[in-house]
Write a protein that holds these residues in place. Structure first.
Motif, PDB file in Angstrom:
ATOM      1  N   ASP A 100     -27.100 -77.815  16.920  1.00 54.39           N
ATOM      2  CA  ASP A 100     -25.516 -77.291  16.320  1.00 54.39           C
ATOM      3  C   ASP A 100     -24.864 -78.353  15.465  1.00 54.39           C
ATOM      4  O   ASP A 100     -24.334 -78.089  14.672  1.00 54.39           O
ATOM      5  CB  ASP A 100     -24.700 -77.152  17.896  1.00 54.39           C
ATOM      6  CG  ASP A 100     -24.704 -78.721  18.814  1.00 54.39           C
ATOM      7  OD1 ASP A 100     -26.036 -78.402  19.219  1.00 54.39           O
ATOM      8  OD2 ASP A 100     -23.671 -79.272  18.862  1.00 54.39           O
ATOM      9  N   ASN A 127     -28.203 -74.687  20.600  1.00 49.40           N
ATOM     10  CA  ASN A 127     -26.605 -75.068  20.933  1.00 49.40           C
ATOM     11  C   ASN A 127     -26.119 -75.818  22.289  1.00 49.40           C
ATOM     12  O   ASN A 127     -25.937 -75.027  23.205  1.00 49.40           O
ATOM     13  CB  ASN A 127     -25.629 -73.854  20.383  1.00 49.40           C
ATOM     14  CG  ASN A 127     -24.142 -74.203  20.519  1.00 49.40           C
ATOM     15  OD1 ASN A 127     -23.754 -75.446  20.573  1.00 49.40           O
ATOM     16  ND2 ASN A 127     -23.402 -73.113  20.245  1.00 49.40           N
ATOM     17  N   GLU A 129     -23.768 -78.082  22.254  1.00 48.64           N
ATOM     18  CA  GLU A 129     -22.259 -78.468  21.963  1.00 48.64           C
ATOM     19  C   GLU A 129     -22.062 -80.137  21.974  1.00 48.64           C
ATOM     20  O   GLU A 129     -21.273 -80.716  22.432  1.00 48.64           O
ATOM     21  CB  GLU A 129     -21.251 -77.755  22.948  1.00 48.64           C
ATOM     22  CG  GLU A 129     -21.597 -76.654  22.992  1.00 48.64           C
ATOM     23  CD  GLU A 129     -20.733 -75.530  24.215  1.00 48.64           C
ATOM     24  OE1 GLU A 129     -19.664 -76.109  24.329  1.00 48.64           O
ATOM     25  OE2 GLU A 129     -21.251 -74.791  24.629  1.00 48.64           O
ATOM     26  N   THR A 141     -19.345 -77.668  17.716  1.00 41.84           N
ATOM     27  CA  THR A 141     -19.175 -76.770  18.785  1.00 41.84           C
ATOM     28  C   THR A 141     -18.857 -77.302  20.098  1.00 41.84           C
ATOM     29  O   THR A 141     -18.839 -76.832  20.989  1.00 41.84           O
ATOM     30  CB  THR A 141     -20.479 -75.747  18.891  1.00 41.84           C
ATOM     31  OG1 THR A 141     -21.554 -76.832  19.268  1.00 41.84           O
ATOM     32  CG2 THR A 141     -20.947 -75.066  17.883  1.00 41.84           C
ATOM     33  N   ASP A 202     -28.362 -67.860  18.224  1.00 44.65           N
ATOM     34  CA  ASP A 202     -27.628 -69.080  18.845  1.00 44.65           C
ATOM     35  C   ASP A 202     -27.966 -69.071  20.233  1.00 44.65           C
ATOM     36  O   ASP A 202     -27.918 -68.094  20.864  1.00 44.65           O
ATOM     37  CB  ASP A 202     -26.111 -68.987  18.650  1.00 44.65           C
ATOM     38  CG  ASP A 202     -25.494 -70.279  19.101  1.00 44.65           C
ATOM     39  OD1 ASP A 202     -25.133 -71.143  18.255  1.00 44.65           O
ATOM     40  OD2 ASP A 202     -24.923 -70.077  20.193  1.00 44.65           O
TER      41      ASP A 202
END
Ligand SMILES: Cc1ncc(C[n+]2csc(CCOP(=O)(O)OP(=O)(O)O)c2C)c(N)n1
Ligand code: SF4
Ligand SMILES: [Mg+2]
Length: 297
Positions: A100, A127, A129, A141, A202
């Motif tokens: 990400d 991803n 985060e 994210t 994703d």
């Protein structure tokens, strides 16, 4: 009479290199990688006919753990590199991977431009985060309020929404998976690789070491599958509605597949119509040289 042996069926192990991944035990990226082995084996993509390109990050180490051509490029630069490679040899299956931070932070402009240009490649974003490799800084994210090394009082910035951004940027195949559900993820990869244009997948891929908020358990309690909820992936506006969902219920699966895919760059570019550039003769023929001189003199 000599008999010709039937070609060997590919298996996951055919894509496993000798060096095993050095990700932390339990890292979500293991599930992402295993699903990719399986997807490529089932699609019967020969390792020498594919290229996996990444940027920098824990997730971007993936090409080193996958037996094919591979490039570990620069932070945020997987897509420009993959674009050049695809245009040089569009017969190759090109997969770009990263995190990400890599794709939605430093590489964000390239992400948008690659979707707008519609390069025929598959982009897998792990991803989690957070910035994992650099030991836990806030990412585009990360959720609002999330405490990280760089946001000790909680993240003040809004979250980037990659699904909505991809829809708005003209991406024709947009999916989200969860590394805790590798079979489901594998199907999303397969469809994405088959899609004749830029495909985004994703993947929620928990960082078990630095993200103590978005854990496997956190995702398991929230994710639900779009294919079991009556969602029509051909409906752009329904996809945008699903892209905006975040909270106690978070959709995974195929958000959008353009029912009338626009041709990708390699299908349109006149210079590529007589075959991949790498197989075309170098330089100009005498007739081409004369034509150029006449045009420019
Ligand atoms: C130009 C540049 N800036 C910063 C860095 C430091 N850096 C390396 S990886 C990374 C973030 C990685 O986060 P992400 O892409 O989410 O990958 P993850 O490790 O979480 O899988 C950063 C900031 C770098 N290598 N190069
Ligand atoms: S730091 Fe996080 S993202 Fe990196 S390998 Fe460990 S668990 Fe995975
Ligand atoms: Mg990350």
């Amino acid at each position: 009479m000599a008999t010709v042996a039937a070609p060997k069926k590919l298996e996951s192990k055919d894509y496993k290199p000798e060096v095993p991944p050095d990700w932390c035990p339990g890292c979500g990226d293991f599930g992402v990688l295993n699903a990719l082995f399986q997807a490529c084996a089932e699609l019967e993509i020969q390792p020498h006919e594919m290229l996996v390109v990444s940027g920098i990050g824990c997730s971007s180490n993936l090409p080193g753990f996958f037996r094919s051509y591979g490039v570990h490029s620069l932070h945020g630069r997987a897509l420009p590199f993959a674009t050049g490679a695809k245009l040089a040899n569009h017969a190759m299956t090109v997969i770009a991977t990263g995190g990400d931070g890599d794709g939605y932070g430093i590489g964000l402009n390239h992400f948008i431009q690659a979707m707008r240009r519609n390069i025929n490649l598959t982009y897998i974003v792990m991803n989690n985060e957070i910035y994992g490799l650099t030991t836990g800084q806030v990412s585009p994210t990360s959720e609002v309020g999330m405490k990280t090394k760089t946001t000790p009082h909680g993240n003040l910035e809004g979250m980037l929404n990659p699904m909505a951004l991809a829809l708005a940027s003209g991406c024709g195949y947009i999916a989200r998976g969860f590394s805790g559900q590798p079979k489901h993820l594998m199907k999303l990869y397969q469809e994405g690789i088959r899609y004749p244009g830029f495909a985004l997948i994703d993947v929620f891929s928990p960082c078990v070491t630095f993200n103590k908020q978005n854990t496997y358990q956190w995702f398991r309690e929230r994710v639900y599958k779009l294919d079991e909820s009556g969602h029509d992936p051909a409906d752009f506006h329904a996809a945008m509605d699903k892209a905006m969902e975040w909270g106690t219920k978070i959709p995974i699966g195929l958000f959008y597949r353009n029912p009338n895919p626009r041709p990708s760059i390699d299908a349109l570019d006149p210079g590529l119509q007589s075959g991949p550039l790498v197989t075309q003769p170098l330089g100009l023929s005498k007739e081409q040289r004369v034509k150029c001189i006449e045009e420019f003199m």
